[in-house]
Design an enzyme around this catalytic site. Structure first.
Site, PDB file in Angstrom:
ATOM      1  N   SER A  18      -9.370  54.086  37.764  1.00  0.00           N
ATOM      2  CA  SER A  18      -8.587  52.591  37.777  1.00  0.00           C
ATOM      3  C   SER A  18     -10.427  51.854  37.977  1.00  0.00           C
ATOM      4  CB  SER A  18      -8.429  52.046  38.787  1.00  0.00           C
ATOM      5  OG  SER A  18      -8.243  50.513  39.181  1.00  0.00           O
ATOM      6  N   LYS A  68       4.759  47.458  35.476  1.00  0.00           N
ATOM      7  CA  LYS A  68       4.405  45.577  35.818  1.00  0.00           C
ATOM      8  C   LYS A  68       5.158  44.492  35.622  1.00  0.00           C
ATOM      9  CE  LYS A  68      -0.037  45.543  33.722  1.00  0.00           C
ATOM     10  NZ  LYS A  68      -0.794  45.430  33.124  1.00  0.00           N
ATOM     11  N   ASP A 107      -4.155  38.444  32.912  1.00  0.00           N
ATOM     12  CA  ASP A 107      -4.597  38.451  31.717  1.00  0.00           C
ATOM     13  C   ASP A 107      -4.949  37.420  30.865  1.00  0.00           C
ATOM     14  OD1 ASP A 107      -4.796  41.763  32.619  1.00  0.00           O
ATOM     15  OD2 ASP A 107      -2.413  41.963  31.740  1.00  0.00           O
ATOM     16  N   GLY A 134       2.597  44.395  26.293  1.00  0.00           N
ATOM     17  CA  GLY A 134       2.053  43.296  27.665  1.00  0.00           C
ATOM     18  C   GLY A 134       1.021  42.598  27.306  1.00  0.00           C
ATOM     19  N   GLY A 247     -14.315  45.041  26.343  1.00  0.00           N
ATOM     20  CA  GLY A 247     -13.044  44.487  27.566  1.00  0.00           C
ATOM     21  C   GLY A 247     -13.181  44.547  28.722  1.00  0.00           C
TER      22      GLY A 247
END
Ligand code: NAP
Length: 291
Positions: A18, A68, A107, A134, A247
């Site tokens: 991450s 999630k 998001d 998602g 991104g």
């Protein structure tokens, strides 16, 4: 705020790749706040126990694969959930106050914010969207709410694409989204923007999800894959004269929105430090690749 030690983190399984810890720790430092943002690997079978026993001691946490949806259900049952997260069906950010949890999804904000920074208002645009997971759902709902005229969706499993289109059309009360069964049927040439919301491109040897020859000059091509930043799609789109958005822009935007929810520091103030942390990461990657 003075002596407070912010306890933040990200839960998921597996973790270890991450970029969120470096973004959030940079934002804490830039805001003059003390605290930490840790990677917290939580196996699916341990999630319920972690939420009950560990989560209440935190100020906030991000949620990534595969938790999630389960965390969205937990927030609905045990605390509160923001209407945007209800609509998207997933939670990527949880804030805790007095042990009570509130679920959010940032998001969509991250995606739209990056368009704004490029001076793009997609109102009235035709858009092609790859994916129905998602992230794709958050992007589709955000674009529909911004007033795109058509959203052409392709997904590997068409049924999931149809579910996404139905959800979007219901949310805006008209038929904006439709699904194509084959990627070749996506009307790429007629669209002002193409968004890749699948993981295709994460492996740098992977082909672009759409043939580069189908892109044309002036189109906006957005790949939400951030590692590598320069995917084959982005590389090819640049060569075709498209405007590209990578991104990491959405990643920083969704992170800054989460940081604001937790700390109250406006996202616009947290964003530069987060972007700089990502730039340092990509520069390091490049140096390593060059050996
Ligand atoms: P998700 O909910 O698991 O959805 C995955 C989506 O990708 C589904 O539409 C799936 O299709 C499709 N897919 C998976 N493997 C594929 C393949 N080999 N070929 C074609 N389609 C494939 O995941 P997500 O959270 O939406 O994330 C999707 C991607 O976006 C990931 O790479 C993630 O890292 C990235 N992401 C980026 C940001 C950012 O801020 N930049 C934010 C969130 C996610 P099926 O339905 O047919 O399985």
């Amino acid at each position: 705020m003075g002596d407070k030690h912010w306890k933040l983190g990200i839960i998921g399984w597996p973790l270890g790749y991450s970029l969120s810890p470096r973004m959030h720790e940079a934002a804490l430092a830039a805001a003059g706040l003390k605290g930490e943002y840790r990677e917290i690997p939580v196996k699916p079978e341990d999630l319920e126990r972690w939420l009950q026993t560990e989560a209440p001691s935190m100020d906030g946490f991000n949620v990534t694969m595969p938790h999630k949806q389960e965390v969205a259900a937990w927030c609905s049952a045990a605390g509160a959930i923001d209407p945007s997260a209800v609509e998207m069906g997933t939670v990527n950010t949880v804030a805790l106050a007095g042990g009570k949890a509130a679920g959010h999804n940032t998001d969509g904000k991250g995606f739209l914010g990056s368009l704004e920074r490029h001076g793009i208002d997609p109102k009235g645009w035709e858009v092609a969207l790859l994916g129905a997971g998602g992230a794709a759902r958050a992007i589709a709902l955000s674009l529909a709410r911004k007033g795109v005229s058509r959203l052409h969706v392709w997904n590997r499993h068409a049924e999931r694409g149809r579910e996404l289109a139905a959800r979007v059309n219901e949310a805006v009360g008209k038929t904006v989204a439709s699904v194509v069964g084959e990627i070749e049927a996506l009307p790429v040439a007629g669209c002002r923007m193409l968004v890749n919301a699948t993981p295709t491109g994460m492996n740098k040897h992977e082909e672009s999800p759409v043939e580069i020859g189908r892109l044309r000059k002036g189109q906006v091509v957005y790949d939400i894959v951030y590692e590598p930043r320069e995917t084959r799609l982005i590389h090819g789109a640049r060569k075709q004269g498209c405007e590209v958005i990578t991104g990491d822009e959405m990643l920083a935007g969704q992170g800054a929105a989460a940081f604001e929810i937790w700390t109250g520091v406006p996202a616009a103030k947290a964003l530069p430090a987060m972007k700089q942390a990502l730039e340092m990461h990509f520069a390091q990657r490049e140096r390593t690749a060059k050996g």
